[in-house]
Enzyme design. Structure first.
Site, PDB file in Angstrom:
ATOM      1  CG  HIS A  33     -40.393  44.579  -7.503  1.00  0.00           C
ATOM      2  ND1 HIS A  33     -39.370  43.689  -7.414  1.00  0.00           N
ATOM      3  CD2 HIS A  33     -39.871  45.729  -7.998  1.00  0.00           C
ATOM      4  CE1 HIS A  33     -38.264  44.288  -7.805  1.00  0.00           C
ATOM      5  NE2 HIS A  33     -38.532  45.512  -8.181  1.00  0.00           N
ATOM      6  CD  GLU A  68     -39.684  43.684 -11.151  1.00  0.00           C
ATOM      7  OE1 GLU A  68     -38.481  43.445 -10.958  1.00  0.00           O
ATOM      8  OE2 GLU A  68     -40.133  44.852 -11.300  1.00  0.00           O
TER       9      GLU A  68
HETATM   10  O1  TA6 Z   1     -37.979  46.464 -10.896  1.00  0.00           O
HETATM   11  C1  TA6 Z   1     -36.627  46.607 -11.159  1.00  0.00           C
HETATM   12  C2  TA6 Z   1     -36.137  47.840 -10.421  1.00  0.00           C
HETATM   13  O2  TA6 Z   1     -36.830  48.966 -10.810  1.00  0.00           O
HETATM   14  C3  TA6 Z   1     -34.624  48.005 -10.573  1.00  0.00           C
HETATM   15  O3  TA6 Z   1     -34.315  49.155 -11.294  1.00  0.00           O
HETATM   16  C4  TA6 Z   1     -34.102  48.055  -9.147  1.00  0.00           C
HETATM   17  O4  TA6 Z   1     -34.006  49.341  -8.702  1.00  0.00           O
HETATM   18  C5  TA6 Z   1     -35.174  47.277  -8.404  1.00  0.00           C
HETATM   19  O5  TA6 Z   1     -36.359  47.668  -9.003  1.00  0.00           O
HETATM   20  C6  TA6 Z   1     -35.189  47.411  -6.920  1.00  0.00           C
HETATM   21  O6  TA6 Z   1     -35.640  48.650  -6.530  1.00  0.00           O
HETATM   22  P1  TA6 Z   1     -35.646  49.008  -4.962  1.00  0.00           P
HETATM   23  O7  TA6 Z   1     -36.262  50.361  -4.861  1.00  0.00           O
HETATM   24  O8  TA6 Z   1     -36.489  47.928  -4.294  1.00  0.00           O
HETATM   25  O9  TA6 Z   1     -34.223  48.953  -4.502  1.00  0.00           O
END
Ligand code: TA6
Length: 292
Positions: free
Chosen positions: A150, A254
């Site tokens: 991520h 990502e």
């Molecule tokens: O990777 C993108 C995502 O899935 C978004 O939908 C957003 O929720 C982000 O991740 C952050 O997620 P988190 O659980 O770290 O708040």
């Protein structure tokens, strides 16, 4: 608080080029090249050893997104990893370290499978390499998983960034009830809340206008999907560990297995890797270098 907060491992290549990993989630929390930070970490990020770290490169496993059995994005990013091999300078001057995560009481309480992940990081002059192995030591049980890096890139102004390698790809748009679309643009730009799962993307993306106006090449192997995310104004306000004014300075690109989970048979392993490379204008692409 004390244990997790102090558990950082630093790869130092000299020349103010370093990579810092927090054992909480084996989250890369800093990558500095000649003293320039390449990764975004929120000024409100939590380092309490419980919550996922808001920024850097959290390790998503075994679930991407909401999960009926456990935390969003899985448990790997909120679990303490083990340092298998401390930072070591290689003969060519690069620095390498190896981390691992195995099933334990906590992970089995959520996801009752044996597993072992090895995470090898190599800090090069202008590159950071990520080599991941997931192993299923069970004699008889298979398991399925998602896995994703991520990556929060630090950018001067996300509105000026362009991302290549998504043209023609189908994507799930989480800002439009998860509807599926096909990308028609040669380069993707971000000028609003963006949360897209691009499927079956090519091995390489170039992101322009990252730190100091440079380009960043993301090269991936065995990560078929690419998620692009920026929370913009409204979603920023919903996150307690993210500043309302920070969204212009980050862009998540990502690499992962999101759209089709990996099925790992007993006694087998799965490997994937990512390379982040700062492009100094004039340096040749990885492909051309290989074809020489
Ligand atoms: O990777 C993108 C995502 O899935 C978004 O939908 C957003 O929720 C982000 O991740 C952050 O997620 P988190 O659980 O770290 O708040």
């Amino acid at each position: 608080m004390a244990a997790a907060a102090t558990s950082v491992v630093v790869l130092d290549r000299g020349n103010n080029t370093t990579c810092t990993i927090n054992l909480h989630g084996a989250t890369v929390v800093s990558w500095r090249v000649n003293n320039q930070e390449q990764l975004f970490v929120s000024k409100l990020a939590s380092f309490d050893g419980k919550k996922a770290i808001r920024g850097g490169i959290p390790f998503v496993f075994p679930q991407f997104g909401p999960w009926s059995f456990g935390p969003q994005h899985g448990f790997a990013r909120i679990t303490r990893w083990h340092l298998d091999r401390a930072p070591e300078r290689l003969h060519n001057g690069d620095v390498e370290a190896i981390f691992s995560l195995m099933d334990n009481e906590f992970t089995r309480s959520i996801w009752n499978y044996q597993f072992r992940i090895t995470y090898r990081l190599i800090l090069r002059e202008k590159e950071l390499h990520f080599h991941i192995g997931v192993y299923n030591p069970s004699k008889d049980l298979s398991f399925t998983f998602n896995m994703l890096l991520h990556t929060y890139l630090k950018v001067p102004d996300v509105r000026r960034c362009q991302i290549t390698g998504l043209h023609g790809c189908h994507f799930i748009d989480k800002t439009r009830e998860g509807a599926m679309y096909q990308e028609g643009r040669e380069v993707v730009t971000v000028n609003e809340w963006t949360d897209r799962i691009y499927q079956h993307t090519p091995q390489e993306h170039v992101i322009t206008n990252v730190v100091s106006g440079r380009k960043m090449r993301l090269h991936k192997y065995n990560f078929p999907d690419t998620v692009i995310w920026n929370p913009w104004i409204d979603r920023s306000r919903e996150m307690s560990d993210f500043g309302d004014d920070e969204f212009p300075n980050m862009l998540c690109v990502e690499a992962g297995n999101v759209s089709s989970p990996v099925i790992l048979l007993p006694g087998t392993a799965y490997e994937a890797s990512q390379i982040l490379q700062i492009i100094i204008e004039g340096n040749v692409s990885r492909k051309t270098k290989r074809n020489r």
